[in-house]
Design a protein around this motif. Structure first.
Motif, short mmCIF file in Angstrom:
data_model
loop_
_atom_site.label_atom_id
_atom_site.label_comp_id
_atom_site.label_asym_id
_atom_site.label_seq_id
_atom_site.Cartn_x
_atom_site.Cartn_y
_atom_site.Cartn_z
N HIS A 57 -1.86 8.26 1.08
CA HIS A 57 -1.85 7.69 2.43
C HIS A 57 -1.27 6.28 2.44
O HIS A 57 -0.55 5.90 3.36
CB HIS A 57 -3.26 7.70 3.05
CG HIS A 57 -3.65 9.03 3.57
ND1 HIS A 57 -3.24 9.50 4.79
CD2 HIS A 57 -4.42 10.01 3.03
CE1 HIS A 57 -3.73 10.70 4.99
NE2 HIS A 57 -4.45 11.04 3.93
N ARG A 95 10.13 2.01 8.20
CA ARG A 95 10.94 2.71 9.21
C ARG A 95 10.80 2.06 10.59
O ARG A 95 11.65 2.20 11.43
CB ARG A 95 10.55 4.18 9.29
CG ARG A 95 10.97 4.96 8.09
CD ARG A 95 10.63 6.41 8.27
NE ARG A 95 10.99 7.16 7.07
CZ ARG A 95 10.59 8.37 6.82
NH1 ARG A 95 9.80 9.00 7.66
NH2 ARG A 95 10.97 8.98 5.73
N VAL A 145 2.50 6.62 2.28
CA VAL A 145 3.03 7.05 3.58
C VAL A 145 3.00 5.91 4.59
O VAL A 145 3.96 5.70 5.33
CB VAL A 145 2.24 8.28 4.10
CG1 VAL A 145 2.62 8.60 5.54
CG2 VAL A 145 2.48 9.48 3.20
N ASP A 146 1.92 5.14 4.60
CA ASP A 146 1.84 3.99 5.49
C ASP A 146 2.94 2.99 5.19
O ASP A 146 3.54 2.42 6.11
CB ASP A 146 0.47 3.32 5.39
CG ASP A 146 -0.65 4.16 5.98
OD1 ASP A 146 -0.35 5.12 6.74
OD2 ASP A 146 -1.83 3.87 5.67
N ASP A 188 6.22 4.42 6.49
CA ASP A 188 6.25 4.31 7.96
C ASP A 188 6.48 2.89 8.43
O ASP A 188 7.20 2.65 9.40
CB ASP A 188 4.93 4.84 8.57
CG ASP A 188 4.84 6.34 8.53
OD1 ASP A 188 5.87 7.02 8.29
OD2 ASP A 188 3.71 6.86 8.72
#
Length: 61
Positions: free
Chosen positions: A50, A60, A53-54, A57
């Motif tokens: 996680h 992005r 992924v954070d 993100d």
């Protein structure tokens, strides 16, 4: 949960031998301790994934 109530007979039995070395469990560990250890280990993996992924993100936007 059945494992917490002791409703699963197998949880009182000895753990698989590989668990002692892999998770560095005590020699007298039972299957219940293996399950708790595996769940904790998997939760750590979940948290790491996680966090990756954070970070992706956030880049992005």
């Amino acid at each position: 949960m059945a494992s917490r109530r002791g409703a699963v007979f197998n949880l009182c039995q000895r753990r698989p031998n590989f668990a002692i070395d892999y998770w560095q469990l005590p020699q007298d560990a039972r299957l219940r301790e293996v399950i708790i250890t595996v769940r904790t280990d998997e939760a750590e993996h979940r948290d790491v994934i996680h966090n990756f992924v954070d970070a992706i993100d956030a880049k992005r936007g």
